[in-house]
Every structure is written in C-alpha cells, then in structure tokens.
Design a protein around this motif. Sequence first.
Motif, mmCIF file in Angstrom:
data_model
loop_
_atom_site.group_PDB
_atom_site.id
_atom_site.type_symbol
_atom_site.label_atom_id
_atom_site.label_comp_id
_atom_site.label_asym_id
_atom_site.label_seq_id
_atom_site.Cartn_x
_atom_site.Cartn_y
_atom_site.Cartn_z
ATOM 1 N N UNK A 24 -4.424 -7.072 5.124
ATOM 2 C CA UNK A 24 -5.027 -7.050 6.458
ATOM 3 C C UNK A 24 -5.232 -5.622 6.968
ATOM 4 N N UNK A 25 -4.222 -4.767 6.813
ATOM 5 C CA UNK A 25 -4.273 -3.437 7.407
ATOM 6 C C UNK A 25 -4.906 -2.370 6.524
ATOM 7 N N UNK A 26 -5.109 -2.651 5.249
ATOM 8 C CA UNK A 26 -5.739 -1.668 4.359
ATOM 9 C C UNK A 26 -7.129 -2.135 3.932
ATOM 10 N N UNK A 27 -7.628 -3.194 4.551
ATOM 11 C CA UNK A 27 -8.952 -3.735 4.226
ATOM 12 C C UNK A 27 -9.099 -4.008 2.736
ATOM 13 N N UNK A 28 -8.119 -4.709 2.176
ATOM 14 C CA UNK A 28 -8.136 -5.088 0.772
ATOM 15 C C UNK A 28 -8.043 -6.601 0.664
ATOM 16 N N UNK A 29 -8.462 -7.124 -0.493
ATOM 17 C CA UNK A 29 -8.223 -8.542 -0.739
ATOM 18 C C UNK A 29 -6.732 -8.716 -1.020
ATOM 19 N N UNK A 30 -6.257 -9.966 -0.938
ATOM 20 C CA UNK A 30 -4.844 -10.208 -1.227
ATOM 21 C C UNK A 30 -4.516 -9.863 -2.666
ATOM 22 N N UNK A 31 -5.455 -10.096 -3.577
ATOM 23 C CA UNK A 31 -5.228 -9.770 -4.991
ATOM 24 C C UNK A 31 -5.082 -8.259 -5.174
ATOM 25 N N UNK A 32 -5.954 -7.492 -4.519
ATOM 26 C CA UNK A 32 -5.877 -6.033 -4.623
ATOM 27 C C UNK A 32 -4.604 -5.515 -3.947
ATOM 28 N N UNK A 33 -4.243 -6.126 -2.821
ATOM 29 C CA UNK A 33 -3.017 -5.719 -2.132
ATOM 30 C C UNK A 33 -1.803 -6.012 -3.003
ATOM 31 N N UNK A 34 -1.820 -7.142 -3.683
ATOM 32 C CA UNK A 34 -0.727 -7.474 -4.603
ATOM 33 C C UNK A 34 -0.632 -6.476 -5.733
ATOM 34 N N UNK A 35 -1.783 -6.081 -6.284
ATOM 35 C CA UNK A 35 -1.787 -5.063 -7.351
ATOM 36 C C UNK A 35 -1.289 -3.721 -6.826
ATOM 37 N N UNK A 36 -1.667 -3.385 -5.587
ATOM 38 C CA UNK A 36 -1.217 -2.121 -4.984
ATOM 39 C C UNK A 36 0.299 -2.118 -4.817
ATOM 40 N N UNK A 37 0.842 -3.233 -4.336
ATOM 41 C CA UNK A 37 2.288 -3.328 -4.157
ATOM 42 C C UNK A 37 3.003 -3.275 -5.500
ATOM 43 N N UNK A 38 2.482 -4.009 -6.488
ATOM 44 C CA UNK A 38 3.079 -3.985 -7.833
ATOM 45 C C UNK A 38 3.016 -2.589 -8.433
ATOM 46 N N UNK A 39 1.885 -1.899 -8.245
ATOM 47 C CA UNK A 39 1.747 -0.542 -8.781
ATOM 48 C C UNK A 39 2.735 0.409 -8.112
ATOM 49 N N UNK A 40 2.909 0.254 -6.800
ATOM 50 C CA UNK A 40 3.860 1.098 -6.070
ATOM 51 C C UNK A 40 5.286 0.843 -6.546
ATOM 52 N N UNK A 41 5.661 -0.439 -6.635
ATOM 53 C CA UNK A 41 7.010 -0.768 -7.098
ATOM 54 C C UNK A 41 7.202 -0.328 -8.548
ATOM 55 N N UNK A 42 6.159 -0.466 -9.362
ATOM 56 C CA UNK A 42 6.237 -0.033 -10.755
ATOM 57 C C UNK A 42 6.434 1.467 -10.870
ATOM 58 N N UNK A 43 5.740 2.224 -10.025
ATOM 59 C CA UNK A 43 5.889 3.678 -10.040
ATOM 60 C C UNK A 43 7.307 4.083 -9.650
#
Length: 138
Positions: free
Chosen positions: A60-79
């Motif tokens: 909602x706040x980064x203007x992303x789809x839920x799938x992209x937001x999920x990938x962003x969160x996974x990438x952040x946690x993975x890093x």
Amino acid sequence: MRLTDPQGLYLINKGIQCLNKLHQHAHAVGTNLSPHVGYPDTNTQRFFVNKTELIEHIAKHADLSKAAAGRALEATMGAVRTTLKKGGTVSLVGFGTFAVGKRAARTGRNPRTGAAIKIKKANVPKFRPGKGLKDALN
C-alpha cells in the motif's frame, strides 16, 4: 536472485523505504505502529503484525503489488540473514542494527530430572534499536 542483481537491490531498497515510511508514520501519530496494520491483542493492549499484514502495508505505502512487496520483504530478510550468517552487521540508520551475538557453552539443568546437561555454544541474532525508533516509541 542474488544480492548483487539490480532487481534484488531494487526490492531491498523498496523494503527499506517502506520500513522507514512505517517508522515515520508511527512517529507522526505517536504510536509504535500504524493503526492500519495489525490488530490489538486484548490481553496486553499491544499491536502485533504478522508477515501478511506487513506485506499488505508495504504494498500500500510503496505503490507495489502484494507479490512485489512480498519479494521485497523476502529480499530484505534474506540480505539480513546472509549478512548475519557471515558474521556481519546490518545497520538501518534511524531504525536499528542487526548483529550476531555469541553465547558461550555452559552447563544447565534439566527441569524435569534436575540432572546437569551441557549446552553448546551458539551464535544468536541480536537487534539494537536506533535513536529514531526509540524516539518514536517515547
């Protein structure tokens, strides 16, 4: 996806931007979390956020789809996970620092039998909140 891939770096950056927006919003309204994220636990009057709710908030706040937001969160946690596995630290200015703590081997007691047991040494994740996060909570 590797951390050096442009798409991976983009998703990590979006995840961090969203965490910063969440922090700024929490500071602006004077609460520890956005009222739109999480549900209050009636026993403790605190808010808890699960992964799905965090993904919805990021989307909602980064203007992303839920799938992209999920990938962003996974990438952040993975890093964070990869860096900690290598023994490094992750510092997000204004949010906090993730680091690895070392727990020495020690002798403990089996609560059922009272017998002494050996507990192996372990590396444990630690989080030290930053000044901005502390200020937002007080």
